[in-house]
Scaffold this motif. Structure first.
Motif, short mmCIF file in Angstrom:
data_model
loop_
_atom_site.label_atom_id
_atom_site.label_comp_id
_atom_site.label_asym_id
_atom_site.label_seq_id
_atom_site.Cartn_x
_atom_site.Cartn_y
_atom_site.Cartn_z
N GLY A 1 52.13 37.98 34.14
CA GLY A 1 51.59 37.17 33.05
C GLY A 1 50.45 36.26 33.47
N GLY A 2 50.33 36.04 34.77
CA GLY A 2 49.28 35.20 35.30
C GLY A 2 49.68 34.62 36.64
N PRO A 3 48.78 33.86 37.23
CA PRO A 3 49.02 33.36 38.58
C PRO A 3 49.89 32.11 38.67
N VAL A 4 50.27 31.53 37.53
CA VAL A 4 51.02 30.28 37.55
C VAL A 4 52.52 30.56 37.46
N GLU A 5 53.29 29.89 38.31
CA GLU A 5 54.77 29.96 38.31
C GLU A 5 55.29 31.39 38.16
N GLN A 6 54.97 32.21 39.13
CA GLN A 6 55.39 33.61 39.06
C GLN A 6 56.89 33.80 39.31
N ASN A 7 57.62 32.71 39.37
CA ASN A 7 59.08 32.79 39.45
C ASN A 7 59.72 32.55 38.08
N THR A 8 58.90 32.55 37.03
CA THR A 8 59.41 32.37 35.67
C THR A 8 59.25 33.66 34.88
N LEU A 9 60.16 33.88 33.94
CA LEU A 9 60.15 35.08 33.12
C LEU A 9 59.84 34.69 31.67
N HIS A 10 58.93 35.41 31.06
CA HIS A 10 58.53 35.17 29.67
C HIS A 10 58.56 36.51 28.94
N PHE A 11 58.65 36.46 27.62
CA PHE A 11 58.60 37.72 26.87
C PHE A 11 58.01 37.51 25.49
N ILE A 12 57.49 38.61 24.97
CA ILE A 12 56.98 38.68 23.60
C ILE A 12 57.61 39.91 22.96
N ILE B 1 64.55 47.49 22.21
CA ILE B 1 64.04 46.86 23.42
C ILE B 1 62.63 47.34 23.78
N SER B 2 62.21 48.47 23.24
CA SER B 2 60.84 48.95 23.50
C SER B 2 59.80 48.11 22.76
N ASP B 3 60.23 47.25 21.84
CA ASP B 3 59.32 46.34 21.14
C ASP B 3 59.07 45.07 21.93
N PHE B 4 59.65 44.97 23.13
CA PHE B 4 59.54 43.76 23.95
C PHE B 4 58.68 44.03 25.18
N ARG B 5 57.97 42.98 25.63
CA ARG B 5 57.22 43.00 26.89
C ARG B 5 57.63 41.78 27.68
N PHE B 6 57.85 41.99 28.97
CA PHE B 6 58.33 40.93 29.86
C PHE B 6 57.27 40.61 30.90
N PHE B 7 57.20 39.34 31.28
CA PHE B 7 56.13 38.85 32.15
C PHE B 7 56.67 37.91 33.21
N LEU B 8 56.18 38.07 34.43
CA LEU B 8 56.40 37.10 35.50
C LEU B 8 55.20 36.17 35.53
N GLY B 9 55.46 34.88 35.46
CA GLY B 9 54.37 33.91 35.51
C GLY B 9 53.58 33.88 34.23
N TYR B 10 52.56 33.03 34.24
CA TYR B 10 51.72 32.87 33.06
C TYR B 10 50.33 32.41 33.48
N SER B 11 49.45 32.37 32.51
CA SER B 11 48.10 31.86 32.70
C SER B 11 48.04 30.50 32.01
N GLY B 12 47.57 29.50 32.73
CA GLY B 12 47.55 28.16 32.15
C GLY B 12 46.21 27.48 32.37
N TRP B 13 45.86 26.65 31.41
CA TRP B 13 44.64 25.88 31.47
C TRP B 13 44.96 24.43 31.13
#
Length: 188
Positions: free
Chosen positions: A70-81, A118-130
């Motif tokens: 998901g981006g270079p910030v906090e790549q130990n976190t999991l996010h999803f859409i 579950i195919s309607d979901f996307r999972f991400f490690l980290g995020y992009s932050g500004w």
């Protein structure tokens, strides 16, 4: 600074990296902007696959979905859409049937009961932050091309390696030319 344009992309917008961006975290990236306010901005890179599957990252998880960076910030976190109707109570609407987050335990429970696709979901490690004002400066510097959320379904249907090019082509006009721009023009 008074002559700066009012640039404030809405949550749900896509940020398309300009073709010349050399930041290794964002080369040819498509970022979903999930939050943009006076505190700063939060987004998820949509087209950078990690080497992990979800069940390799979480104990007692039987989901073998791909996980994106998901981006270079906090790549130990999991996010999803996810795409479609709201299926998790705490999800945040990003418009155009796109949802961000929610209770992960609720997702797992509803998946076990067959109540979500579950195919309607996307999972991400980290995020992009500004930080506050940082994204605005990058937009003024033409680092990003802002696209509305009319292309969000493509997030789930287009291969990650093709997403940057496909969205630019679908934006039409001058963006179609950018979509075909080589990564290294010296090799043309």
């Amino acid at each position: 600074m008074d002559d700066m344009p009012n640039i404030a992309p809405e949550s749900g917008s896509l940020l398309i990296s300009e073709p010349f961006l050399q930041d290794e975290n964002f080369v040819r990236s498509v970022v979903l902007l999930c939050e943009n306010n006076e505190m700063g901005s939060f987004g998820l890179v949509l087209n950078k696959l990690s080497i992990f599957k979800l069940n390799e990252l979480l104990e007692d998880c039987d989901l073998d979905n791909e996980v994106y960076v998901g981006g270079p910030v906090e790549q130990n976190t999991l996010h999803f859409i996810y795409f479609g109707e709201q299926v998790l109570e705490d999800s945040v609407s990003l418009g155009a049937k796109l949802w961000w987050g929610g209770d992960f335990a609720e997702l797992i429970g509803k998946n076990k009961l067959g109540l979500v696709n579950i195919s309607d979901f996307r999972f991400f490690l980290g995020y992009s932050g500004w930080e506050n004002g940082q994204l605005k400066e990058e937009l003024i510097d033409n680092t990003w091309i802002v696209c509305d959320n009319s292309h969000t379904e493509k997030i789930f249907t287009v291969a990650p390696d093709d997403l940057w090019r496909v969205i630019l082509k679908n934006m039409g006009g001058d963006f179609q030319v950018l979509a075909n721009y080589p990564i290294d023009p010296r090799l043309n």
